[in-house]
Design a protein around this motif. Structure first.
Motif, PDB file in Angstrom:
ATOM      1  N   VAL A 150       0.829  -1.212   0.000  1.00  0.00           N
ATOM      2  CA  VAL A 150       0.000   0.000   0.000  1.00  0.00           C
ATOM      3  C   VAL A 150       0.864   1.263   0.000  1.00  0.00           C
ATOM      4  CG1 VAL A 150      -1.859   1.260   1.129  1.00  0.00           C
ATOM      5  CG2 VAL A 150      -1.841  -1.240   1.185  1.00  0.00           C
ATOM      6  N   SER A 196      -4.403  -5.591   2.398  1.00  0.00           N
ATOM      7  CA  SER A 196      -3.588  -4.661   1.616  1.00  0.00           C
ATOM      8  C   SER A 196      -4.153  -4.463   0.218  1.00  0.00           C
ATOM      9  CB  SER A 196      -2.138  -5.164   1.536  1.00  0.00           C
ATOM     10  OG  SER A 196      -2.004  -6.281   0.682  1.00  0.00           O
ATOM     11  N   GLY A 199      -7.008  -2.265   0.227  1.00  0.00           N
ATOM     12  CA  GLY A 199      -6.487  -0.908   0.308  1.00  0.00           C
ATOM     13  C   GLY A 199      -6.117  -0.346  -1.049  1.00  0.00           C
ATOM     14  N   GLN A 202      -9.209   1.029  -2.800  1.00  0.00           N
ATOM     15  CA  GLN A 202      -9.608   2.347  -2.314  1.00  0.00           C
ATOM     16  C   GLN A 202      -8.599   3.419  -2.710  1.00  0.00           C
ATOM     17  OE1 GLN A 202     -11.865   4.311  -1.861  1.00  0.00           O
ATOM     18  NE2 GLN A 202     -12.636   4.032   0.213  1.00  0.00           N
TER      19      GLN A 202
END
Length: 292
Positions: A150, A196, A199, A202
């Protein structure tokens, strides 16, 4: 840094391409082309990274490869070199720990002046997958995955966007996520990895919102790719566990595992002008795994 092949490179020639937008007069054959563009690939020694690099060369682009090792470690790296030579393309390799903010800035400063074509695309493949029962999983390993998958992805995407803004060039970002950002994986314990990759989904949406609509900066499209299970050396160990291969094959609608070459066209689509009205989206290529 090592310069692997520079094709027929002379003085830097920065020929800007048009911003990504619809144009009904353009032939369909051009919509997957990457002529006069440089594409940066992180995690470039992985099977997806090397496969995408070859595909970029075949589509007319140059490639900057980055990975953590001092020199390329991919068993098929000769295929990358040969493709660069065959298509007269520029190929370079730089060692980079994507979690090191200073190193990211330093390596961008090193490779940008060497390019013959503008930096126009990023394929962020760098990632780490570790498994183990969550009740015993060390928090430092959990943090390491989040840092690479990330934070490292963010640092490289940010550096890419800063360079495009400086040069006033449009571009396209492809962040490699996973179907595991949507669902859990039967038969393996991968809570940290799955978190992860969710993530990344997003992060994709958030960066797309900033860089697609902000007045005063060039258009930077941001999308993610969510592969399904891929048959590579990285998954060979997991597939040795009794019943796992049958489990994974039975979990998707095509009843097989994918191969790295099946992600060439999806990535080229997102990098090229054929996806000019696509941003903030995830392209799931999982054999129907998430659609049951």
């Amino acid at each position: 840094m090592s310069s692997i092949s520079d094709g027929n490179v002379h003085a830097p020639e920065h020929r800007e391409t048009k911003p990504s937008q619809g144009d009904p007069a353009r032939p369909v054959s051009e919509l997957f082309r990457l002529d006069h563009r440089t594409i940066l690939i992180t995690g470039a020694s992985g099977f997806v990274g090397t496969t995408v690099a070859v595909a970029v060369f075949e589509s007319g682009g140059d490639v900057v490869c980055m990975d953590v090792a001092p020199t390329p470690t991919a068993s098929n790296w000769s295929d990358v070199e040969n493709a660069a030579k065959k298509h007269g393309a520029q190929l370079s390799y730089y060692s980079l720990d994507v979690t090191d903010e200073n190193a990211v800035a330093e390596q961008f400063a090193r490779f940008i002046p060497t390019l013959r074509y503008p930096l126009k695309g990023l394929v962020a493949c760098a990632g780490l997958s570790l498994d183990g029962p969550s009740t015993e999983f060390p928090v430092d390993r959990f943090r390491r995955m989040l840092d690479i998958n990330v934070a490292g992805t963010f640092l490289v995407a940010r550096a890419f966007a800063r360079e495009l803004i400086r040069a006033n060039n449009s571009g396209s970002v492809v962040l490699v996520a996973s179907m595991s950002g949507y669902v859990t994986n039967k038969g393996v314990d991968t809570a940290g990895y799955n978190a992860s990759k969710a993530g990344i989904h997003q992060l994709t949406r958030s960066l797309a919102a900033e860089w697609g609509s902000r007045v005063g900066i060039p258009l930077i499209r941001v999308n993610s790719l969510s592969p399904g299970y891929i048959r590579t050396a990285a998954t060979a160990g997991a597939l040795q566990k009794p019943g796992i291969e049958n489990q994974w094959i039975g979990d998707n609608m095509l009843y097989r595992l994918s191969t790295p070459d099946e992600y060439r066209a999806p990535v080229l689509f997102m990098l090229g002008d054929g996806s000019s009205f696509m941003t903030g989206s995830d392209l799931r290529v999982d054999g129907g795994h998430c659609s049951w």
